[in-house]
Design a protein around this motif. Structure first.
Motif, PDB file in Angstrom:
ATOM      1  N   TRP A 149       0.857  -1.130   0.054  1.00  0.00           N
ATOM      2  CA  TRP A 149      -0.042   0.071  -0.100  1.00  0.00           C
ATOM      3  C   TRP A 149       0.836   1.196  -0.043  1.00  0.00           C
ATOM      4  CZ3 TRP A 149       1.343   2.760   4.301  1.00  0.00           C
ATOM      5  CH2 TRP A 149       1.891   2.295   5.067  1.00  0.00           C
ATOM      6  N   GLY A 158       0.125   2.307  -7.974  1.00  0.00           N
ATOM      7  CA  GLY A 158      -0.154   1.125  -7.276  1.00  0.00           C
ATOM      8  C   GLY A 158      -0.200   0.053  -8.215  1.00  0.00           C
ATOM      9  N   ASN A 162       3.019   2.130  -2.153  1.00  0.00           N
ATOM     10  CA  ASN A 162       3.062   3.142  -3.442  1.00  0.00           C
ATOM     11  C   ASN A 162       1.767   3.841  -3.703  1.00  0.00           C
ATOM     12  OD1 ASN A 162       5.384   1.659  -4.241  1.00  0.00           O
ATOM     13  ND2 ASN A 162       4.406   0.155  -4.833  1.00  0.00           N
ATOM     14  N   TYR A 163       0.581   3.341  -3.104  1.00  0.00           N
ATOM     15  CA  TYR A 163      -0.572   4.192  -3.170  1.00  0.00           C
ATOM     16  C   TYR A 163      -0.426   5.301  -2.449  1.00  0.00           C
ATOM     17  CZ  TYR A 163      -2.709  -0.211  -5.411  1.00  0.00           C
ATOM     18  OH  TYR A 163      -2.731  -1.374  -6.123  1.00  0.00           O
ATOM     19  N   ALA A 212      -2.886   7.792  -7.182  1.00  0.00           N
ATOM     20  CA  ALA A 212      -2.593   6.455  -6.386  1.00  0.00           C
ATOM     21  C   ALA A 212      -2.776   4.959  -7.076  1.00  0.00           C
ATOM     22  CB  ALA A 212      -3.350   6.457  -5.110  1.00  0.00           C
ATOM     23  N   LEU A 213      -3.838   5.149  -7.855  1.00  0.00           N
ATOM     24  CA  LEU A 213      -4.364   3.942  -8.461  1.00  0.00           C
ATOM     25  C   LEU A 213      -3.315   3.582  -9.688  1.00  0.00           C
ATOM     26  CD1 LEU A 213      -8.273   4.157  -9.001  1.00  0.00           C
ATOM     27  CD2 LEU A 213      -6.785   2.498  -7.503  1.00  0.00           C
TER      28      LEU A 213
END
Length: 159
Positions: free
Chosen positions: A14, A79, A16-17, A75-76
């Protein structure tokens, strides 16, 4: 360098998000006034002097829509990019790393654009003064079959 890369690979998935969301929100806070001025100049009429009368805080109108447009999609994107990259690298090997990066980027962008395309319409509607809030703009953007079709066309165009 190897030590740093090893520590980065040990981060929870998480991370990276969260990193992408935080970086995106920070850059949005800095650049939103510039984007607002650009949008207002694009829709300004010859008899409109509203840009001359605006105070600094008015340049942050539509910020909530812009954060919605930038934060979650970034974020998406990152991720999904990282997840796909780590899944594909063992399959394609080190000789096809560019292909892995391209496929990962395409997957990340496709997922991120699901939020980014309608959020861009909401943000621009507020910044141009056609709506007074993000919720009012969202009602305009999604309120009719025609407006929903426009969002779908914008999304298709972004992929």
């Amino acid at each position: 360098r190897g030590k740093m890369l090893s520590s980065l690979e040990k981060q929870p998935y998480w991370f990276n998000y969260l990193a992408a969301f935080t970086g995106s929100v920070a850059s949005t806070l800095v650049m939103h006034p510039v984007d607002t001025i650009k949008t207002r100049l694009q829709v300004k009429r010859a008899d409109d002097d509203s840009l001359d009368d605006d105070n600094f805080m008015s340049l942050y109108e539509g910020l909530d829509g812009n954060i919605l447009k930038e934060g979650p999609p970034s974020a998406l994107y990152l991720g999904v990019y990282e997840s796909v990259k780590y899944s594909l690298l063992p399959l394609f090997g080190p000789h096809n790393v560019l292909l892995v990066y391209l496929l990962s980027g395409a997957a990340g962008e496709m997922v991120g654009s699901i939020i980014r395309a309608p959020a861009e319409a909401i943000k621009s509607t507020v910044q141009s003064g056609m709506a007074s809030s993000a919720s009012e703009a969202a009602a305009q953007v999604f309120g009719t079959p025609e407006s929903r079709a426009n969002v779908l066309r914008a999304w298709q165009g972004s992929i």
